[in-house]
Write a protein that holds these residues in place. Structure first.
Motif, short mmCIF file in Angstrom:
data_model
loop_
_atom_site.label_atom_id
_atom_site.label_comp_id
_atom_site.label_asym_id
_atom_site.label_seq_id
_atom_site.Cartn_x
_atom_site.Cartn_y
_atom_site.Cartn_z
N ILE A 1 96.20 -40.65 35.91
CA ILE A 1 94.87 -40.72 35.89
C ILE A 1 94.46 -41.69 35.21
CG2 ILE A 1 92.93 -39.39 34.88
CD1 ILE A 1 94.73 -36.79 35.10
N ASN A 2 93.83 -42.84 35.81
CA ASN A 2 93.05 -43.92 34.86
C ASN A 2 91.94 -43.13 34.23
OD1 ASN A 2 95.13 -45.62 35.83
ND2 ASN A 2 93.91 -46.76 36.97
N LEU A 3 91.80 -43.22 33.00
CA LEU A 3 90.57 -42.61 32.16
C LEU A 3 89.46 -44.03 32.04
CD1 LEU A 3 92.50 -40.84 29.38
CD2 LEU A 3 91.32 -39.69 31.38
N PRO B 1 96.18 -49.83 29.72
CA PRO B 1 95.15 -49.74 28.63
C PRO B 1 94.86 -48.09 28.49
CG PRO B 1 94.47 -50.54 30.80
CD PRO B 1 95.86 -50.53 30.92
N LEU B 2 94.65 -47.48 29.71
CA LEU B 2 94.24 -45.94 29.44
C LEU B 2 94.50 -45.25 30.73
CD1 LEU B 2 93.25 -44.19 27.26
CD2 LEU B 2 90.71 -44.84 27.86
N THR B 3 95.86 -45.07 31.01
CA THR B 3 96.24 -44.30 31.99
C THR B 3 97.30 -42.93 31.46
OG1 THR B 3 96.36 -46.12 33.31
CG2 THR B 3 97.97 -44.10 34.18
N LEU B 4 96.91 -41.86 32.14
CA LEU B 4 97.57 -40.68 31.54
C LEU B 4 98.44 -40.40 32.87
CD1 LEU B 4 98.00 -38.49 29.19
CD2 LEU B 4 95.77 -37.24 30.28
N LYS B 5 99.79 -39.84 32.86
CA LYS B 5 100.58 -39.55 33.83
C LYS B 5 101.42 -38.20 33.42
CE LYS B 5 101.76 -44.06 35.24
NZ LYS B 5 102.86 -45.07 35.64
#
Length: 175
Positions: free
Chosen positions: A94-96, A139-143
């Motif tokens: 998920i790229n925030l 920079p702002l990725t949730l895995k």
């Protein structure tokens, strides 16, 4: 008495830290392709548009669902990928949206909920247990990754390290 206070402190910390999540929102690792499609349809934050977001890898026949939240203007998400292996979801990426939420807020919340990361570097923070690997990457990725599937894929690849990787390892050993 001193030992009792220490024990109570340990128990309090243990109780306040939750187990790692098995996915994001209603999307959980291990779900089938059809279960994920159905869940995505119910959650507008993902921007799922149906079959046009689903692709099949020609090399290994694995399914990938990619969503773009330009169709969900109030979402904190930007772009999402759901990767399947043997018909089961094993990776959520998920790229925030950095214009709506910042790295520090996400990192702080994850630490409060799940404790300090198991691994941390300037590029990512990693939490893991026996079933889930969760990372927050810059920079702002949730895995979210199914740990068992990931491990078996790593073992089956048996790719040797490159000369550069071997050289780097030797250099680091010499420090």
């Amino acid at each position: 008495m001193k030992h009792l206070v220490s024990l109570i402190a340990v128990l309090f910390v243990s109780v306040s830290v939750f187990a790692l999540p098995s996915g994001f929102s209603s999307i959980k690792l291990g779900m089938s392709v059809d279960e994920v499609k159905s869940a995505l349809k119910k959650e507008p934050q993902f921007g799922y548009r149906g079959e046009r977001d689903v692709s099949l890898s020609p090399s290994d026949g694995q399914v990938l669902i990619e969503t773009d939240t330009k169709y969900a203007p109030y979402s904190f998400l930007e772009r999402c990928w759901f990767q399947f292996s043997d018909g089961k979801l094993y990776t959520i990426i998920i790229n925030l949206n950095a214009e709506k939420i910042d790295h520090y807020s996400v990192f702080s919340t994850l630490c409060e909920k799940y404790g300090n990361p198991d691994e941390i570097s300037p590029k990512k923070s990693l939490w893991k247990d026996n079933s889930v690997i969760m990372s927050l990457e810059k920079p702002l990725t949730l895995k979210y990754v199914d740990a068992k599937t990931f491990s078996s894929k790593q073992e089956s690849s048996n790719v040797d390290k490159t000369a550069f990787e071997k050289s780097r390892d030797e250099f680091l050993k010499g420090l």
